[in-house]
Design a protein around this motif. Structure first.
Motif, short mmCIF file in Angstrom:
data_model
loop_
_atom_site.label_atom_id
_atom_site.label_comp_id
_atom_site.label_asym_id
_atom_site.label_seq_id
_atom_site.Cartn_x
_atom_site.Cartn_y
_atom_site.Cartn_z
N SER A 296 7.05 -50.80 -43.75
CA SER A 296 6.29 -49.72 -43.10
C SER A 296 5.10 -49.31 -43.97
O SER A 296 4.90 -49.82 -45.07
CB SER A 296 7.22 -48.51 -42.88
OG SER A 296 7.83 -48.10 -44.11
N ASP A 297 4.30 -48.40 -43.43
CA ASP A 297 3.12 -47.94 -44.18
C ASP A 297 3.07 -46.41 -44.20
O ASP A 297 2.03 -45.80 -43.95
CB ASP A 297 1.85 -48.52 -43.58
CG ASP A 297 1.69 -48.19 -42.10
OD1 ASP A 297 2.61 -47.58 -41.53
OD2 ASP A 297 0.63 -48.53 -41.53
N ARG B 246 5.94 -39.71 -37.89
CA ARG B 246 5.86 -40.28 -39.23
C ARG B 246 5.89 -39.18 -40.30
O ARG B 246 6.51 -39.34 -41.35
CB ARG B 246 4.59 -41.12 -39.38
CG ARG B 246 4.62 -42.43 -38.60
CD ARG B 246 3.51 -43.33 -39.04
NE ARG B 246 3.51 -44.61 -38.34
CZ ARG B 246 2.77 -45.65 -38.68
NH1 ARG B 246 1.96 -45.57 -39.72
NH2 ARG B 246 2.84 -46.77 -38.00
N ASP C 154 8.95 -48.05 -47.81
CA ASP C 154 7.92 -48.96 -47.30
C ASP C 154 8.22 -50.41 -47.70
O ASP C 154 8.03 -51.34 -46.90
CB ASP C 154 6.54 -48.55 -47.84
CG ASP C 154 5.91 -47.41 -47.04
OD1 ASP C 154 6.47 -47.05 -45.98
OD2 ASP C 154 4.87 -46.89 -47.48
#
Length: 298
Positions: free
Chosen positions: A227-228, A260, A222
């Motif tokens: 990103s999350d 994801r 991340d």
């Protein structure tokens, strides 16, 4: 001149009682000074917390010399954490608390246990409920000094010799209350769940290593890519593995959410369909929140 009749031997107990009487007289002379009053209360509270007394009689005499009734009452230890709390109208929290208790007629010892931590020992009628008294105290302190004030309560006892253990339990409760758990006026041992337990262990290197082993690669990914995925994993775990609910919560289509999850599984080398592995990750995610921002990990 007739010789004086020999009396009973003068033992350590008599010496102690005379010392306590002298202390009581000295304290009585100092009651006009709030600073000395708080210092005396703090001394007795710390001695109770660490039980530095030679006997229960000594403890009782010292407490009663400061106006605390110890027989026929329920004694309720309370710990108040207020790190960095500003004074209210120029009055420190401990002095403010002592003044409020005095005006309300509640008998108590009030003093400082450590930097940013105060203690009080309430003496209440055995038939009365302690909760309304403590809740009133807690709400008053949070209103005057801010919502970060933590009020923790130990079990009520009827013997002064039982106060030490109860005070230590109140300290353990206070240590477990982090920013995410401060939604109640006061806290007792039964309020301690997994988040609070992990918060109390936040300085343990073993917990820090566990979090790093479980989530380190995800946090680093991340950080590198902006990103999350950690938020995605948290939503999935909070939804108890229900992908549809989790996808809706984070505002993603089910297909995008599934992609994801596959990336998370690849990075962590885990199977998110496994209940045991989800539990491990849930503990790690919860612990991470107590350790500080993810950027600090590792």
């Amino acid at each position: 001149m007739l010789p004086l009749a020999a009396g009973p031997p003068f033992g350590p107990e008599h010496t102690m009682i005379l010392e306590q009487a002298a202390t009581a007289l000295t304290l009585a002379r100092l009651t006009s000074s709030p600073a000395w009053d708080r210092r005396a209360h703090s001394s007795v509270l710390l001695d109770l917390l660490h039980w530095r007394y030679r006997s229960r009689t000594e403890a009782r005499l010292r407490a009663e010399a400061l106006g605390l009734p110890t027989t026929g009452h329920r004694l309720v230890p309370v710990v108040v954490d207020h790190p960095g709390a500003p004074s209210a109208d120029g009055v420190a929290l401990t002095d403010h608390l002592a003044s409020e208790l005095l005006s309300s007629g509640v008998k108590a010892l009030v003093g400082d246990l450590a930097e940013g931590r105060s203690g009080l020992l309430l003496a209440l009628a055995r038939a009365s409920a302690w909760q309304p008294v403590v809740e009133r105290i807690a709400r008053e302190l949070r209103a005057a000094f801010g919502p970060d004030v933590v009020v923790a309560v130990g079990p009520g006892v009827t013997e002064l010799g039982q106060v030490t253990r109860s005070f230590r339990e109140a300290e353990e409760v206070a240590d477990a209350i982090g920013p995410a758990s401060r939604d109640r006026p006061f806290h007792v041992a039964s309020d301690i769940g997994l988040p609070e337990l992990l918060y109390s262990l936040r300085d343990d290197v073993r917990l820090q290593k566990y979090v790093e082993q479980q989530l380190g690669r995800l946090v680093q990914h991340d950080a590198r890519h902006g990103s999350d995925l950690l938020d995605t994993l948290r939503a999935y775990l909070d939804a108890a593995g229900n992908k549809s609910i989790a996808a809706k919560h984070v505002g993603l289509s089910r297909q995008a959410f599934y992609q994801r999850l596959h990336t998370i599984e690849r990075l962590l080398g885990t199977d998110l369909e496994s209940g045991a592995q989800r539990t491990q990750l849930h503990v790690a995610v919860t612990a991470l929140e107590s350790l500080g921002p993810p950027a600090e990990l590792g």
